[in-house]
Design an enzyme around this catalytic site. Structure first.
Site, PDB file in Angstrom:
ATOM      1  N   CYS A  85       0.602   5.676  11.369  1.00 46.79           N
ATOM      2  CA  CYS A  85       0.301   4.454  12.097  1.00 46.79           C
ATOM      3  C   CYS A  85       0.053   4.726  13.565  1.00 46.79           C
ATOM      4  O   CYS A  85      -0.486   3.894  14.278  1.00 46.79           O
ATOM      5  CB  CYS A  85       1.451   3.480  11.973  1.00 46.79           C
ATOM      6  SG  CYS A  85       2.220   3.522  10.375  1.00 46.79           S
ATOM      7  N   HIS A  91       0.811  -1.228   0.000  1.00 46.43           N
ATOM      8  CA  HIS A  91       0.000   0.000   0.000  1.00 46.43           C
ATOM      9  C   HIS A  91       0.837   1.268   0.000  1.00 46.43           C
ATOM     10  O   HIS A  91       0.314   2.365  -0.171  1.00 46.43           O
ATOM     11  CB  HIS A  91      -1.052  -0.008   1.118  1.00 46.43           C
ATOM     12  CG  HIS A  91      -0.527   0.156   2.506  1.00 46.43           C
ATOM     13  ND1 HIS A  91      -0.478   1.361   3.141  1.00 46.43           N
ATOM     14  CD2 HIS A  91      -0.049  -0.747   3.388  1.00 46.43           C
ATOM     15  CE1 HIS A  91       0.004   1.198   4.363  1.00 46.43           C
ATOM     16  NE2 HIS A  91       0.273  -0.075   4.536  1.00 46.43           N
TER      17      HIS A  91
HETATM   18  C1  LIG Z   1       4.084   1.555   6.536  1.00 49.60           C
HETATM   19  C2  LIG Z   1       5.304   1.008   7.136  1.00 49.60           C
HETATM   20  C3  LIG Z   1       5.293  -0.206   7.840  1.00 49.60           C
HETATM   21  C4  LIG Z   1       4.021  -0.979   8.078  1.00 49.60           C
HETATM   22  O1  LIG Z   1       3.571  -1.559   6.890  1.00 49.60           O
HETATM   23  P1  LIG Z   1       2.141  -2.244   6.834  1.00 49.60           P
HETATM   24  O2  LIG Z   1       2.134  -2.901   5.485  1.00 49.60           O
HETATM   25  O3  LIG Z   1       1.147  -1.145   6.955  1.00 49.60           O
HETATM   26  O4  LIG Z   1       2.067  -3.215   7.949  1.00 49.60           O
HETATM   27  C5  LIG Z   1       6.471  -0.670   8.350  1.00 49.60           C
HETATM   28  N1  LIG Z   1       7.614   0.009   8.187  1.00 49.60           N
HETATM   29  C6  LIG Z   1       7.671   1.172   7.516  1.00 49.60           C
HETATM   30  C7  LIG Z   1       8.978   1.869   7.355  1.00 49.60           C
HETATM   31  C8  LIG Z   1       6.521   1.709   6.967  1.00 49.60           C
HETATM   32  O5  LIG Z   1       6.567   2.872   6.318  1.00 49.60           O
END
Ligand SMILES: *Cc1c(COP(=O)(O)O)cnc(C)c1O
Length: 378
Positions: free
Chosen positions: A314, A189
């Site tokens: 997040c 995503h």
């Molecule tokens: C977005 C992100 C995550 C988490 O990824 P998800 O697919 O949403 O679980 C982990 N590490 C970094 C550096 C991110 O930018």
């Protein structure tokens, strides 16, 4: 937003082709399996690894869990693992969990510009150090860590290197044949693909018999990650990966131009702003900006009309100040006056101009008026 071309491909596998990739008795199963294979190839071609080194997960968070917890033995050994204070919250949380389960953990400070201090890093490695987890690009401040140098140090000390590349994928070209990385987390995503799908790259040469599953079930993904494969999401991830790397040069120049325009506009209207993180070694499209001398109230609450965020997307539900900005030594008051601006390939020059004007209007209204005494001459 998802790339419409990705959505179009996914639709087929949610409707006409709704087979289970693990069912080999019928054509729907074969077609689903074939689609998964093609997606695996598209992803591995983009980062130059072998398709059988890609293991699908639900996203980078799960990949981080599998990479770190799958490589160490909780409780039973005296392993030491190292990461940075500025890592994604998932890595920080995994380290906290490992720490209460008898694992020795070190979260290193970074320099004021958010970069790793390679000397301090190498000195922190002990004979018990088993794994190092360092992100390629930071999600909150955009800085890029020197992975080749970090990898050299890890090889020298025979330590597993895990790299969270969720932010770097599609923004940086990298070649896993030449980069000595053992494990790498990816997410769809962040590259205009679907949510809920990601992958863990597992170096088949260096990680053989060194990683085990952390969940239990069927033998999917070579037993490393059991569970029915979400074919539509995997197809979307493969498509998103192929598109983003085919178009990386155009995207980079557009997003760099828009990022520069944002900085220029902010500079014209609020010259005292601070860009957090190294000013050059960074991915385009990720700006973390503090506005000094504002009234003490969360700036983000005044900027509801546009999609800027505080710390990280997040963790916006938690009221605590961003752990990344705190690690850079920024005080809580200034963190309150800090916003993160994400610029992507679907943004336009007008979007940037409108957003900059809106931000400037708000911050200039919140600016503390300094009492300047006019001293009359004579
Ligand atoms: C977005 C992100 C995550 C988490 O990824 P998800 O697919 O949403 O679980 C982990 N590490 C970094 C550096 C991110 O930018």
């Amino acid at each position: 937003m998802i790339d419409p071309r990705v959505l179009e491909k996914m639709n087929i596998y949610m409707t006409r082709e709704y087979g289970n990739a693990a069912s080999n008795e019928h054509a729907f199963g074969w077609n689903a399996n074939e689609a998964v294979n093609i997606a695996r190839e598209k992803i591995s071609n983009s980062i130059n690894c072998s398709p059988n080194e890609i293991y699908f997960t639900s996203g980078a968070t799960e990949s981080n869990n599998l990479a770190i917890l799958g490589s160490i033995n909780l409780q039973s050994d005296n392993s030491h693992i190292i990461s940075l204070k500025t890592e994604h919250k998932s890595v920080i949380d995994i380290f906290n969990y490992a720490s209460i389960n008898n694992i020795n953990t070190t979260l290193l400070n970074v320099k004021q510009d958010g970069m790793i201090d390679l000397d301090i890093f190498e000195k922190s490695i002990t004979s018990n150090t088993k794994l190092v987890s360092i992100m390629m690009a930071n999600n909150e401040i955009g800085v890029i860590q020197p992975i080749p140098e970090i990898s050299r140090i890890c090889k020298k000390h025979n330590v597993i290197l895990h790299v969270d590349a969720a932010q770097a994928l599609g923004k940086i070209k990298f070649d896993l044949i030449n980069l000595d990385i053992d494990l790498m987390s990816l997410s769809a995503h962040k590259i205009y693909g679907p949510k809920g799908i990601g992958a863990l790259y597992v170096n088949r040469k260096t990680m053989k018999n060194r990683i085990k599953s952390i969940t239990y079930g069927g033998g999917h993904e070579n037993g490393l990650r059991p569970g029915t494969l979400p074919v539509h999401n995997i197809v979307g991830f493969g498509e998103a990966c192929e598109i983003i790397y085919n178009e990386i040069n155009d995207n980079t120049s557009l997003i760099t131009e828009l990022t520069d325009l944002m900085l220029q506009s902010l500079n014209n209207g609020y010259p005292g702003f601070i860009l957090n993180g190294h000013s050059k070694i960074r991915i385009p499209g990720n700006l973390n900006i503090s506005f000094p001398d504002l009234k003490e109230e969360p700036l983000i609450q005044r900027l509801r009309k546009i999609a800027v965020s505080s710390g990280s997307a997040c963790t916006t539900s938690s009221p605590e100040p961003s752990h990344v900005l705190s690690a850079l030594g920024i005080n809580n008051r200034l963190i309150n006056s800090t916003i993160r601006i994400g610029i992507g390939k679907f943004n336009t020059i007008n979007d940037i101009k409108d957003a900059a004007n809106y931000i400037l209007k708000v911050v200039n209204k919140l600016k503390i008026k300094k009492n300047i005494k006019m001293v009359k001459k004579d």
